[in-house]
Design a protein around this motif. Structure first.
Motif, short mmCIF file in Angstrom:
data_model
loop_
_atom_site.label_atom_id
_atom_site.label_comp_id
_atom_site.label_asym_id
_atom_site.label_seq_id
_atom_site.Cartn_x
_atom_site.Cartn_y
_atom_site.Cartn_z
N PRO A 26 0.93 -1.37 0.03
CA PRO A 26 0.02 -0.13 0.27
C PRO A 26 0.73 1.26 -0.11
O PRO A 26 0.37 2.27 -0.53
N ILE A 27 2.16 1.08 0.87
CA ILE A 27 2.90 2.46 0.59
C ILE A 27 4.36 1.68 0.19
O ILE A 27 4.69 0.95 0.74
N ILE A 28 5.09 2.32 -0.68
CA ILE A 28 6.14 2.19 -1.01
C ILE A 28 7.44 3.06 -0.62
O ILE A 28 7.16 4.31 -1.13
N LEU A 29 8.13 2.94 0.38
CA LEU A 29 8.92 4.04 1.06
C LEU A 29 9.99 4.33 0.05
O LEU A 29 10.86 3.41 -0.40
N VAL A 30 10.21 5.55 -0.37
CA VAL A 30 11.41 6.02 -1.00
C VAL A 30 12.23 6.82 -0.10
O VAL A 30 11.88 7.75 0.31
N ALA A 31 13.48 5.99 0.38
CA ALA A 31 14.40 6.39 1.54
C ALA A 31 15.48 6.76 0.65
O ALA A 31 15.76 6.84 -0.66
N GLU A 32 16.71 6.67 1.70
CA GLU A 32 18.00 6.39 0.94
C GLU A 32 17.97 5.52 -0.39
O GLU A 32 17.62 4.64 -0.31
N PRO A 33 18.85 5.72 -1.42
CA PRO A 33 19.48 7.04 -1.65
C PRO A 33 18.83 8.37 -2.11
O PRO A 33 19.17 9.12 -2.88
N PHE A 34 17.49 8.29 -2.06
CA PHE A 34 16.63 9.53 -2.61
C PHE A 34 16.60 10.82 -1.78
O PHE A 34 15.93 11.76 -2.14
N GLY A 35 17.32 10.82 -0.70
CA GLY A 35 17.37 12.06 0.24
C GLY A 35 17.79 13.29 -0.34
O GLY A 35 18.81 13.13 -1.33
N PHE A 36 17.20 14.46 0.04
CA PHE A 36 17.50 15.64 -0.63
C PHE A 36 17.56 16.67 0.47
O PHE A 36 16.76 16.53 1.56
N GLY A 37 18.25 17.81 0.53
CA GLY A 37 18.24 18.73 1.66
C GLY A 37 17.15 19.80 1.24
O GLY A 37 16.44 19.61 0.50
N PRO A 38 17.05 20.59 2.61
CA PRO A 38 15.69 21.53 2.73
C PRO A 38 15.56 22.27 1.42
O PRO A 38 14.39 22.75 1.17
N ASP A 39 16.79 22.92 0.90
CA ASP A 39 16.59 23.63 -0.48
C ASP A 39 16.78 23.02 -1.82
O ASP A 39 17.18 23.44 -2.68
N GLY A 40 16.57 21.41 -1.48
CA GLY A 40 16.86 20.77 -2.61
C GLY A 40 15.57 20.82 -3.82
O GLY A 40 14.71 21.31 -3.58
#
Length: 106
Positions: free
Chosen positions: A30-44
């Motif tokens: 029902p939910i596919i978690l997109v985590a690392e390596p997809f992270g980006f910064g606050p101004d990304g």
């Protein structure tokens, strides 16, 4: 000329980017978690491209509501509260105050 090159190098030296691709096929989560390596910064910035989208259901399942299917982002800090909210409220995750909906399939 050398000074201009050093200034440009210093300004551009702090930039960091990443292109990540993921393929999901006939996944029943029902939910596919997109985590690392997809992270980006606050101004990304995030760009998402979805191609050849097809939704699969089991025979006899209720019709899918495309407005309740979509892509959202949340912070790592909000994930524990998000899980609690989903377990106790049973509402659509896209309606949760701890997420930012990027788009739905409606």
């Amino acid at each position: 000329m050398l000074l201009a090159a050093l200034v440009c190098g210093a300004l551009l030296g702090g930039a960091d980017s990443r292109i990540t691709e993921a393929k999901v096929s006939k996944d029943d989560r029902p939910i596919i978690l997109v985590a690392e390596p997809f992270g980006f910064g606050p101004d990304g910035r995030i760009d998402i491209e979805i191609a050849n989208e097809t939704f699969y259901t089991t025979p006899g399942a209720p019709k899918l509501d495309a407005s309740k299917m979509g892509i959202f982002i949340t912070t790592a800090e909000a994930e524990p509260q998000l899980e609690i909210d989903l377990d106790t409220q049973g509402t659509c995750i896209l309606d949760n105050k701890h997420v930012s909906t990027l788009f739905t399939f409606q």
